[in-house]
Enzyme design. Structure first.
Site, PDB file in Angstrom:
ATOM      1  N   ASP A  38       7.377  70.789  23.284  1.00 21.49           N
ATOM      2  CA  ASP A  38       7.075  69.370  23.070  1.00 21.49           C
ATOM      3  C   ASP A  38       8.121  68.537  23.800  1.00 21.49           C
ATOM      4  O   ASP A  38       9.326  68.756  23.628  1.00 21.49           O
ATOM      5  CB  ASP A  38       7.097  69.073  21.560  1.00 21.49           C
ATOM      6  CG  ASP A  38       6.517  67.706  21.244  1.00 21.49           C
ATOM      7  OD1 ASP A  38       6.704  66.769  22.046  1.00 21.49           O
ATOM      8  OD2 ASP A  38       5.869  67.576  20.195  1.00 21.49           O
ATOM      9  N   ALA A  72       2.894  64.026  29.798  1.00 23.81           N
ATOM     10  CA  ALA A  72       3.295  62.616  29.625  1.00 23.81           C
ATOM     11  C   ALA A  72       2.427  61.982  28.556  1.00 23.81           C
ATOM     12  O   ALA A  72       1.330  62.465  28.268  1.00 23.81           O
ATOM     13  CB  ALA A  72       3.108  61.846  30.932  1.00 23.81           C
ATOM     14  N   THR A 117       0.017  59.346  28.327  1.00 22.11           N
ATOM     15  CA  THR A 117      -0.727  58.641  29.378  1.00 22.11           C
ATOM     16  C   THR A 117      -1.694  57.585  28.837  1.00 22.11           C
ATOM     17  O   THR A 117      -2.396  56.951  29.625  1.00 22.11           O
ATOM     18  CB  THR A 117      -1.531  59.647  30.244  1.00 22.11           C
ATOM     19  OG1 THR A 117      -2.370  60.407  29.371  1.00 22.11           O
ATOM     20  CG2 THR A 117      -0.617  60.563  31.026  1.00 22.11           C
ATOM     21  N   ASP A 152       1.823  54.573  39.494  1.00 22.25           N
ATOM     22  CA  ASP A 152       1.854  53.219  40.070  1.00 22.25           C
ATOM     23  C   ASP A 152       2.199  52.159  39.017  1.00 22.25           C
ATOM     24  O   ASP A 152       2.552  51.033  39.372  1.00 22.25           O
ATOM     25  CB  ASP A 152       0.493  52.885  40.678  1.00 22.25           C
ATOM     26  CG  ASP A 152      -0.614  52.924  39.639  1.00 22.25           C
ATOM     27  OD1 ASP A 152      -0.947  54.037  39.172  1.00 22.25           O
ATOM     28  OD2 ASP A 152      -1.134  51.854  39.268  1.00 22.25           O
ATOM     29  N   TYR A 171       4.021  51.727  28.781  1.00 22.02           N
ATOM     30  CA  TYR A 171       3.789  52.951  29.566  1.00 22.02           C
ATOM     31  C   TYR A 171       4.581  52.901  30.874  1.00 22.02           C
ATOM     32  O   TYR A 171       5.332  53.831  31.196  1.00 22.02           O
ATOM     33  CB  TYR A 171       2.288  53.092  29.839  1.00 22.02           C
ATOM     34  CG  TYR A 171       1.939  54.198  30.831  1.00 22.02           C
ATOM     35  CD1 TYR A 171       2.113  55.541  30.497  1.00 22.02           C
ATOM     36  CD2 TYR A 171       1.431  53.891  32.093  1.00 22.02           C
ATOM     37  CE1 TYR A 171       1.787  56.548  31.401  1.00 22.02           C
ATOM     38  CE2 TYR A 171       1.104  54.887  32.993  1.00 22.02           C
ATOM     39  CZ  TYR A 171       1.289  56.219  32.647  1.00 22.02           C
ATOM     40  OH  TYR A 171       0.971  57.216  33.551  1.00 22.02           O
ATOM     41  N   LYS A 215       7.767  55.255  31.951  1.00 22.64           N
ATOM     42  CA  LYS A 215       7.687  56.132  33.129  1.00 22.64           C
ATOM     43  C   LYS A 215       8.791  55.781  34.127  1.00 22.64           C
ATOM     44  O   LYS A 215       9.375  56.674  34.758  1.00 22.64           O
ATOM     45  CB  LYS A 215       6.307  56.029  33.791  1.00 22.64           C
ATOM     46  CG  LYS A 215       5.152  56.577  32.976  1.00 22.64           C
ATOM     47  CD  LYS A 215       5.183  58.087  32.778  1.00 22.64           C
ATOM     48  CE  LYS A 215       4.919  58.869  34.047  1.00 22.64           C
ATOM     49  NZ  LYS A 215       4.858  60.338  33.786  1.00 22.64           N
TER      50      LYS A 215
HETATM   51  N1  LIG Z   1      -4.239  59.802  34.645  1.00 17.23           N
HETATM   52  C1  LIG Z   1      -3.891  58.928  35.582  1.00 17.23           C
HETATM   53  O1  LIG Z   1      -4.723  58.113  36.067  1.00 17.23           O
HETATM   54  C2  LIG Z   1      -2.494  58.913  36.129  1.00 17.23           C
HETATM   55  C3  LIG Z   1      -2.186  57.960  37.085  1.00 17.23           C
HETATM   56  C4  LIG Z   1      -0.907  57.944  37.625  1.00 17.23           C
HETATM   57  C5  LIG Z   1       0.023  58.879  37.214  1.00 17.23           C
HETATM   58  N2  LIG Z   1      -0.288  59.772  36.262  1.00 17.23           N
HETATM   59  C6  LIG Z   1       0.774  60.706  35.842  1.00 17.23           C
HETATM   60  O2  LIG Z   1       0.400  62.019  36.227  1.00 17.23           O
HETATM   61  C7  LIG Z   1       0.867  62.958  35.259  1.00 17.23           C
HETATM   62  C8  LIG Z   1      -0.275  63.817  34.770  1.00 17.23           C
HETATM   63  O3  LIG Z   1      -1.280  62.957  34.235  1.00 17.23           O
HETATM   64  P1  LIG Z   1      -2.663  63.550  33.691  1.00 17.23           P
HETATM   65  O4  LIG Z   1      -3.718  62.565  34.046  1.00 17.23           O
HETATM   66  O5  LIG Z   1      -2.795  64.982  34.079  1.00 17.23           O
HETATM   67  O6  LIG Z   1      -2.383  63.436  32.130  1.00 17.23           O
HETATM   68  P2  LIG Z   1      -3.356  63.814  30.912  1.00 17.23           P
HETATM   69  O7  LIG Z   1      -4.614  64.429  31.406  1.00 17.23           O
HETATM   70  O8  LIG Z   1      -3.415  62.614  30.035  1.00 17.23           O
HETATM   71  O9  LIG Z   1      -2.515  64.947  30.183  1.00 17.23           O
HETATM   72  C9  LIG Z   1      -1.269  64.674  29.606  1.00 17.23           C
HETATM   73  C10 LIG Z   1      -0.644  65.994  29.259  1.00 17.23           C
HETATM   74  O10 LIG Z   1       0.629  65.732  28.655  1.00 17.23           O
HETATM   75  C11 LIG Z   1       0.683  66.452  27.438  1.00 17.23           C
HETATM   76  N3  LIG Z   1       1.582  65.783  26.525  1.00 17.23           N
HETATM   77  C12 LIG Z   1       1.488  64.543  26.009  1.00 17.23           C
HETATM   78  N4  LIG Z   1       2.524  64.306  25.186  1.00 17.23           N
HETATM   79  C13 LIG Z   1       3.281  65.438  25.185  1.00 17.23           C
HETATM   80  C14 LIG Z   1       4.462  65.827  24.532  1.00 17.23           C
HETATM   81  N5  LIG Z   1       5.100  65.016  23.670  1.00 17.23           N
HETATM   82  N6  LIG Z   1       4.959  67.064  24.770  1.00 17.23           N
HETATM   83  C15 LIG Z   1       4.340  67.917  25.615  1.00 17.23           C
HETATM   84  N7  LIG Z   1       3.210  67.607  26.267  1.00 17.23           N
HETATM   85  C16 LIG Z   1       2.689  66.376  26.042  1.00 17.23           C
HETATM   86  C17 LIG Z   1      -0.745  66.473  26.938  1.00 17.23           C
HETATM   87  O11 LIG Z   1      -0.892  67.472  25.957  1.00 17.23           O
HETATM   88  P3  LIG Z   1      -2.102  67.397  24.878  1.00 17.23           P
HETATM   89  O12 LIG Z   1      -3.320  67.895  25.580  1.00 17.23           O
HETATM   90  O13 LIG Z   1      -1.633  68.287  23.793  1.00 17.23           O
HETATM   91  O14 LIG Z   1      -2.215  65.954  24.459  1.00 17.23           O
HETATM   92  C18 LIG Z   1      -1.458  66.806  28.245  1.00 17.23           C
HETATM   93  O15 LIG Z   1      -1.336  68.173  28.550  1.00 17.23           O
HETATM   94  C19 LIG Z   1       1.578  62.131  34.183  1.00 17.23           C
HETATM   95  O16 LIG Z   1       2.951  62.087  34.474  1.00 17.23           O
HETATM   96  C20 LIG Z   1       0.996  60.744  34.349  1.00 17.23           C
HETATM   97  O17 LIG Z   1       1.905  59.758  33.910  1.00 17.23           O
HETATM   98  C21 LIG Z   1      -1.532  59.831  35.717  1.00 17.23           C
END
Ligand SMILES: NC(=O)c1ccc[n+]([C@@H]2O[C@H](COP(=O)([O-])OP(=O)(O)OC[C@H]3O[C@@H](n4cnc5c(N)ncnc54)[C@H](OP(=O)(O)O)[C@@H]3O)[C@@H](O)[C@H]2O)c1
Length: 305
Positions: free
Chosen positions: A41, A65, A67, A107, A130, A134
């Site tokens: 975690d 993260a 998110t 972003d 958020y 970040k």
């Molecule tokens: N989604 C977007 O549009 C977007 C845009 C720009 C940047 N990003 C960045 O890209 C990265 C990946 O994003 P994504 O879209 O793949 O995210 P996502 O699909 O929302 O998945 C988030 C992941 O983080 C895990 N998580 C959340 N809180 C946690 C904690 N306290 N300890 C351990 N794990 C935790 C979640 O686990 P659970 O499944 O258990 O909740 C999930 O595996 C992140 O750094 C995000 O900020 C995302």
């Protein structure tokens, strides 16, 4: 080395979009180990330290993260724990073990007010919990582990989880008409392509040559609006015989959300391409691939056809 004999990457967020893409297609030459959130975690620094110290990882990849952008406004402590303090603990532990780190960011560290794609060195100016959490995570990783790649991306979609492409296809099944915001510009980006970018960064960080450290932008090529992305999704769906809704462009002010979305989410990727030798493909191609996958019958998808 681990069971496979390949150097291993320690991955957080293995159930997320980017995490699943990395597990489905592990970067060439690496094994990916993704402990569950119950085991690792980001809010539990002792667990992070224990995992980092448990093996000679080739790199730590932080794709985990908080998110949920709007929900972060009312859950700031949890968002900061996952997005700032967790990455800080990971960076500190990995640096102590001389392990490089790849950290995903967003972003949302910018305010969206620029009239051109953001460069890595543009000043950050988050306008949400958020984004601020970040931005703090980026600072901590850069300060605590000298061997780091911070990869900012945007508008992520994939065959998994909650994302705009999946939402459009789901709504399109039942709605005759949809209104979609047309005054925010960004670069839709496939998690599958982000996984390849993470792989390129890991190869350099874990390789023999002096590796680059710093912030890099990685998004798919080109730019559009949410309306443009929705249009592309439904063009592709219509081409495969699906019923699609009529789309109406609307302004952000017609679709209020707790957090104001950046008007400009575009990120310039020249530094990433120049450093890692990987040019992002156009977002249209990446979106078509994911739409095709989502429209494929479930049995074919399960069989990996
Ligand atoms: N989604 C977007 O549009 C977007 C845009 C720009 C940047 N990003 C960045 O890209 C990265 C990946 O994003 P994504 O879209 O793949 O995210 P996502 O699909 O929302 O998945 C988030 C992941 O983080 C895990 N998580 C959340 N809180 C946690 C904690 N306290 N300890 C351990 N794990 C935790 C979640 O686990 P659970 O499944 O258990 O909740 C999930 O595996 C992140 O750094 C995000 O900020 C995302």
């Amino acid at each position: 080395m681990t069971g496979s004999g390949l150097p291993a990457l320690l991955l957080t967020g293995g159930t997320g979009q980017v995490g699943r893409a990395l597990l489905e297609a592990p970067p060439k030459g690496f094994e990916v180990v993704a402990p569950s959130r119950a085991d690792l975690d980001l809010a539990d620094p002792a667990a992070l330290e224990g995992w980092v110290a448990s093996r000679p990882w080739a790199a730590v990849v932080n794709a985990g993260a908080w998110t949920a952008v709007d929900a972060a406004e009312s859950s700031a402590p949890e968002a900061w724990a996952a997005n700032a303090r967790g990455p800080a603990a990971l960076a500190k532990a990995s640096a102590a073990a001389a392990i490089p780190m790849v950290h995903l960011s967003t972003d949302y560290v910018f305010d969206g007010g620029s009239d051109r794609p953001y460069l890595e060195d543009d000043p950050v100016g988050p306008v949400s919990v958020y984004g601020a959490s970040k931005a703090a995570g980026e600072l901590a990783v850069a300060a605590l582990n000298p061997r780091h790649v911070i990869l900012r991306t945007a508008w992520v979609f994939s065959p998994w989880g909650t994302n705009f492409v999946r939402t459009m296809l789901r709504l399109g099944e039942t709605r005759e008409a949809l209104s979609v915001v047309a005054d925010q510009r960004g670069c839709p980006t496939s998690a599958l392509d982000i996984a390849a970018a993470v792989g390129a960064a890991c190869r350099r960080l874990a390789g023999p040559d002096p590796s680059p450290s710093g912030v890099f932008h990685f998004v798919n090529g080109g730019e559009t609006t949410w309306f443009g992305l929705a249009s592309r999704v439904f063009e592709r769906a219509a081409a495969s015989g699906r019923k699609v809704p009529a789309l109406t462009p609307i302004a952000s002010s017609d679709w209020p959300t707790p957090v104001r979305r950046p008007a400009n989410s575009r990120l310039d990727t020249a530094r990433f391409t120049g450093t890692f030798g990987l040019s992002p493909r156009p977002w249209t191609e990446a979106a078509d691939e994911v739409v095709d996958r989502l429209l494929r019958p479930a049995d074919e998808e399960r069989a990996g056809a």
